[in-house]
Motif scaffolding. Structure first.
Motif, mmCIF file in Angstrom:
data_model
loop_
_atom_site.group_PDB
_atom_site.id
_atom_site.type_symbol
_atom_site.label_atom_id
_atom_site.label_comp_id
_atom_site.label_asym_id
_atom_site.label_seq_id
_atom_site.Cartn_x
_atom_site.Cartn_y
_atom_site.Cartn_z
ATOM 1 N N SER A 5 5.784 -5.755 3.693
ATOM 2 C CA SER A 5 6.758 -5.494 4.758
ATOM 3 C C SER A 5 7.391 -6.769 5.298
ATOM 4 C CB SER A 5 6.064 -4.760 5.914
ATOM 5 O OG SER A 5 5.129 -5.607 6.566
ATOM 6 N N ARG A 49 10.634 -7.395 8.132
ATOM 7 C CA ARG A 49 10.061 -7.729 9.431
ATOM 8 C C ARG A 49 10.595 -9.065 9.936
ATOM 9 N NH1 ARG A 49 7.155 -5.106 13.294
ATOM 10 N NH2 ARG A 49 5.843 -6.944 13.561
ATOM 11 N N LEU A 88 2.355 3.390 5.029
ATOM 12 C CA LEU A 88 3.167 2.654 4.061
ATOM 13 C C LEU A 88 3.113 3.297 2.677
ATOM 14 C CD1 LEU A 88 5.049 0.279 3.961
ATOM 15 C CD2 LEU A 88 3.133 -1.193 3.349
ATOM 16 N N GLN A 139 10.703 0.440 4.412
ATOM 17 C CA GLN A 139 9.453 -0.151 3.941
ATOM 18 C C GLN A 139 8.948 0.602 2.713
ATOM 19 O OE1 GLN A 139 8.662 -2.905 4.863
ATOM 20 N NE2 GLN A 139 9.020 -3.200 7.059
ATOM 21 N N PRO A 140 8.399 -0.112 1.749
ATOM 22 C CA PRO A 140 8.145 -1.552 1.695
ATOM 23 C C PRO A 140 9.395 -2.334 1.320
ATOM 24 C CG PRO A 140 7.371 -0.529 -0.320
ATOM 25 C CD PRO A 140 7.865 0.589 0.556
#
Length: 485
Positions: A39, A43, A119, A275-276
């Motif tokens: 991630s 991020r 995730l 995500q991812p």
């Protein structure tokens, strides 16, 4: 549980499974390399450009290295203390703060496990829309099945689970290294230069760096993995060695994944990736097969990290119960050295948090940030304990004077770093953490009553009042809509 297993519980201590340096190092790497690394591109791109990322990784690298050195030092100076984070807090600052450290670290591990399932479901959700971004009812059901499947696996024995983790650690690092190599091959200097200062939506450089701090904490969670499992080490000195080896290896990988992504596509586009995000970056560079490649690697990586964190979570409750800081039922273990009641409680908390993610605006980032926040108090207390025993007027058990100045510097720097992380986390997640911490005192009261001891000392009453006040403020803030999950 059979009668034989029960008999092994409160009155008999199972013989710990002994782990070698490579296995302990794999526990550290396996604990850190999980959901977080996949991630990192988005991020960081949501908060900062290349300049801010370099500063953030420099701060995180030095700060977490200090923490790694703290755990290495304490493993040598206080070999009588097992279970790492919890044991250090108790020895340095009393039973109640030690209890909070144990509970916070355990809760952090359990919430962190939820990010793994979210995730995984988000990754598969790119193909199966019904899974959304890991926050749908179907995703909850499938995640729950996986959660309890791992419970049954780990219940077979710590030794077997640790061996599986060592194999999985090797398997999951390979795709990440391949990503870095491919990203360097498709690296565009002009794109990297445009991303250097940051996008228009980024604030001041300080706010950019601050915004990335919880992400760096999350990916480094597990640096204390060998320390937590110190009672299983064949040689005590291997605990410190495994901690440093694991940290340095993982730091190089994490920083590389972040920085090379800025050379593939504009940071505003990276920030919008689901995500991812590592999969989206590689897809932009090489096509669809890159996304599939990273997605498969993620699932292997996350399952391995989930295994390691579940082991460590149960271990903390088990050892705390053996030290009479948790209720006695949590000290029971099978002949295979598996603390089943502690393992069951860990799975139950993860299940509860999975349900909560259904009501979160951003399930993955909420669980990630809460995981980081819960871990900060245990880290802060461990760092402060290292500084305390290195102080010139130290207790007799602190050991010889040699090397004490360097250890004091490490302890102070680690303490300052973790205090800054609490500031970077912001009031929101600190208050949400109190909502979990305060009710946990019930377990502390149960343990004290089992021993026919006074429930709270005057100092502990003050700590209780602070924790309850924080929890009340958190609940009021949630009810009034001042903070959101």
């Amino acid at each position: 549980m059979t009668e034989a297993e029960t008999a092994r519980g409160a009155d008999a201590s199972p013989r710990p499974a002994k782990l070698s340096l490579p296995t302990l190092t794999a526990m550290v790497v396996g604990s850190m390399v999980g959901a977080g690394v996949f991630s990192l591109p988005s991020r960081f791109a949501e908060e900062t450009g290349v300049a801010g990322a370099l500063i953030a990784w420099s701060i995180a690298g030095v700060g977490m290295l200090m923490l790694a050195l703290v755990f290495q030092t304490l493993a040598v100076r206080r070999p009588d203390l097992d279970a790492g984070v919890y044991a250090y807090a108790k020895a340095g600052f009393g039973e109640y703060l030690g209890f909070f450290s144990a509970f916070g670290y355990w809760a952090s591990a359990c919430v962190g496990n939820v990010t793994y399932w979210v995730l995984i479901m988000s990754t598969v959700g790119a193909v199966v829309p019904a899974l959304g971004e890991g926050d749908t009812v179907l995703a909850l059901v499938l995640s729950s099945i996986g959660l309890w499947g791992f419970f049954l696996l780990i219940r077979r024995g710590v030794k077997e689970a640790a061996a599986i983790n060592r194999i999985v650690t090797v398997a999951k690092v390979v795709p990440i290294l391949v990503f870095i190599v491919l990203a360097l091959f498709y690296f565009k200097a002009d794109v990297f230069a445009e991303n250097f200062a940051g996008a228009d939506y980024a604030g001041s450089l300080f706010s950019q760096v601050r915004g990335t701090m919880l992400a760096t904490v999350f990916v480094f969670l597990g640096v204390e993995g060998a320390s937590v499992y110190s009672r299983h080490a064949k040689r005590r000195e291997d605990v410190g060695r495994a901690t440093i080896l694991g940290f340095l290896s993982v730091f190089a990988v994490f920083a590389s994944v972040t920085i090379v992504s800025y050379g593939i596509m504009p940071m505003s586009e990276i920030a919008e990736l689901r995500q991812p995000s590592m999969a989206g970056v590689l897809e932009h560079a090489v096509g669809t097969w890159g996304k599939v490649f990273v997605s498969v690697g993620l699932i292997v990586s996350v399952l391995g990290a989930y295994l390691a964190w579940t082991l460590m979570a149960a271990e903390v409750l088990f050892v705390a119960a053996k030290d009479d800081d948790m209720p006695r039922f949590l000290r029971r273990a099978t002949p295979a050295d598996v603390p089943v009641p502690a393992l069951l409680m860990s799975s139950l908390l993860s299940q509860v948090v999975l349900v909560v993610t259904l009501f979160s605006e951003d399930a993955f980032n909420f669980a990630l940030n809460l995981t980081s926040s819960l871990s900060l108090i245990p880290y802060l207390l461990a760092a402060a304990f290292a500084a305390k025993i290195a102080w010139p007027r130290r207790p007799p058990e602190a050991g010889p004077r040699r090397g004490r100045t360097g250890e004091l510097a490490v302890g102070v720097l680690a303490t300052v770093y973790t205090a800054f992380l609490l500031f970077a986390a912001g009031l929101k997640f600190v208050l949400v953490s109190f909502i979990l911490y305060a009710p946990a005192t019930v377990l502390f009261v149960m343990a004290r009553r089992e021993q026919n001891r006074r429930l709270f000392s005057p100092r502990e009453v003050v700590i209780l009042i602070v924790s309850v006040a924080g929890a009340v403020m958190g609940l009021v803030a949630l009810a009034a809509g001042w903070i959101h999950l």
